[in-house]
Design an enzyme around this catalytic site. Structure first.
Site, PDB file in Angstrom:
ATOM      1  N   CYS A 133       0.893  -1.162   0.000  1.00  0.00           N
ATOM      2  CA  CYS A 133       0.000   0.000   0.000  1.00  0.00           C
ATOM      3  C   CYS A 133       0.924   1.202   0.000  1.00  0.00           C
ATOM      4  O   CYS A 133       1.452   1.576   1.049  1.00  0.00           O
ATOM      5  CB  CYS A 133      -0.907   0.003   1.228  1.00  0.00           C
ATOM      6  SG  CYS A 133      -1.895   1.507   1.346  1.00  0.00           S
ATOM      7  N   CYS A 152      -0.482   4.218   2.294  1.00  0.00           N
ATOM      8  CA  CYS A 152      -0.560   4.136   3.761  1.00  0.00           C
ATOM      9  C   CYS A 152      -0.202   2.728   4.218  1.00  0.00           C
ATOM     10  O   CYS A 152       0.958   2.339   4.129  1.00  0.00           O
ATOM     11  CB  CYS A 152      -1.927   4.591   4.282  1.00  0.00           C
ATOM     12  SG  CYS A 152      -3.349   3.838   3.471  1.00  0.00           S
ATOM     13  N   CYS A 208      -2.785  -0.203   3.994  1.00  0.00           N
ATOM     14  CA  CYS A 208      -3.937  -1.074   3.746  1.00  0.00           C
ATOM     15  C   CYS A 208      -3.476  -2.531   3.670  1.00  0.00           C
ATOM     16  O   CYS A 208      -2.460  -2.845   3.045  1.00  0.00           O
ATOM     17  CB  CYS A 208      -4.644  -0.668   2.466  1.00  0.00           C
ATOM     18  SG  CYS A 208      -5.326   0.985   2.571  1.00  0.00           S
TER      19      CYS A 208
END
Lengths: 199, 116
Positions: free
Chosen positions: A104, A107, A109
């Site tokens: 990700c 961020c 995820c």
């Protein structure tokens, strides 16, 4: 260095967590046992052991594997795994021709119901940047050498889909039952940063 | 606001809450379509990663309709639209020295894409 006879203070992150916990309680936002219940849930009930069951089932049941690869969310729910950060799942299959890697870049995820909470390195900026800029170098640092004849596919979970890798079943495991196969499956193999071997 | 109980917290996590929106919206693209990621640089929130802006890719799969974070993050409403898995080759993104077979799949909303 002089020896210390006093207690070292807790780490910065431990202090920050304690401060946040105190504030949540003091402001009446959570009940005292709520945080313990959440920690217990992700320590004992939700983690990569769930994903390992999905993988072993797919290795041993071709019809299940077909359902898993075509519509992962209900197939995973068949084994009882669903919930936050796994509402819309996609499973991608490693083969002799394709190696999949999850990241990700924006961020952290990650598919909680099947893999639990993400490891620290997965959330760290170096992995998030390099998994796309030089995935083969990252894989090599994890001990995974991918041949030039294999396609590396990097899945960047930028939206609401959450991904899991279906690793290749190791050679030499033909005689194992489904529980023995589950025990072979590692968290990293379902992120794509490890290959599996028969033990 | 009453304090969050353990029972509610665990039930909420176990239930989840899909961001999928059950509304009919026409898809601008279909699998196999050639697309180019828009080169937008908003001051606010976006889920369009910088490394694919302006790059050409191919629609791999239509995942259905979801709210657009660029709008929702700023109180602008759901702006429901299709999300696609878009395939970009490593060479398109990183140049001729990138491994020829490697690729990226990035999940992208309709508003991030133009026809190529």
């Amino acid at each position: 260095m002089a020896s210390h006879d006093h207690t070292e203070p807790p780490s910065d992150i431990a202090l920050r967590v304690k401060a946040l916990e105190s504030l949540l309680l003091d402001k009446g936002l959570v009940e005292a046992e709520t945080l313990d219940a959440i920690v217990d849930l992700y320590e004992h009930n939700i983690g990569p052991q769930n994903g390992a069951r999905v993988v072993a089932r797919a290795w041993t049941d071709p019809e299940y594997k077909a359902r898993l690869l075509s519509d992962a969310t209900p197939a995973i729910a068949e084994l009882g795994y669903r919930g936050a950060q796994g509402e819309d799942m996609v499973v991608v299959e490693n083969t002799p021709e394709v190696h999949n890697l999850l990241v990700c870049t924006l961020c952290s995820c990650y598919p909680w119901p099947v893999l639990g909470l993400p490891p620290v390195w997965y959330k760290a900026a170096p992995y998030r940047a390099r998994a796309v800029s030089e995935p083969r170098a990252v894989l090599a640092e994890f001990g995974v050498d991918i041949g030039d004849d294999v396609e590396v596919r990097v899945w960047d979970s930028t939206a609401e889909l959450r991904y899991m890798v279906l690793p290749e079943r190791p050679a030499g495991t033909e005689g194992l039952d489904v529980e023995e196969l589950e025990a072979l499956v590692t968290r990293d193999s379902m992120i794509g940063t490890a290959l599996l071997e028969a033990r | 606001m009453p304090a969050l109980t353990a029972e509610t917290a665990v039930a909420t996590l176990m239930a989840g809450a899909s961001a999928r929106i059950d509304v009919e919206v026409a898809a601008k693209f279909k699998a196999g379509d050639a697309v180019v990621a828009r080169n937008i640089n908003p001051a606010g929130h976006t889920r369009l990663p910088r490394y694919v802006r302006g790059k050409r890719g191919t629609i791999d799969k239509d995942h259905g309709v979801f709210g657009l974070p660029d709008s929702m993050a700023h109180g602008g409403g759901d702006a429901p639209q299709h999300v696609y898995s878009v395939r970009f080759s490593a060479r398109e993104v990183w140049g001729a020295e990138a491994p020829p077979r490697d690729c990226f799949y990035v999940d992208m909303w309709d508003d991030y894409l133009d026809p190529a």
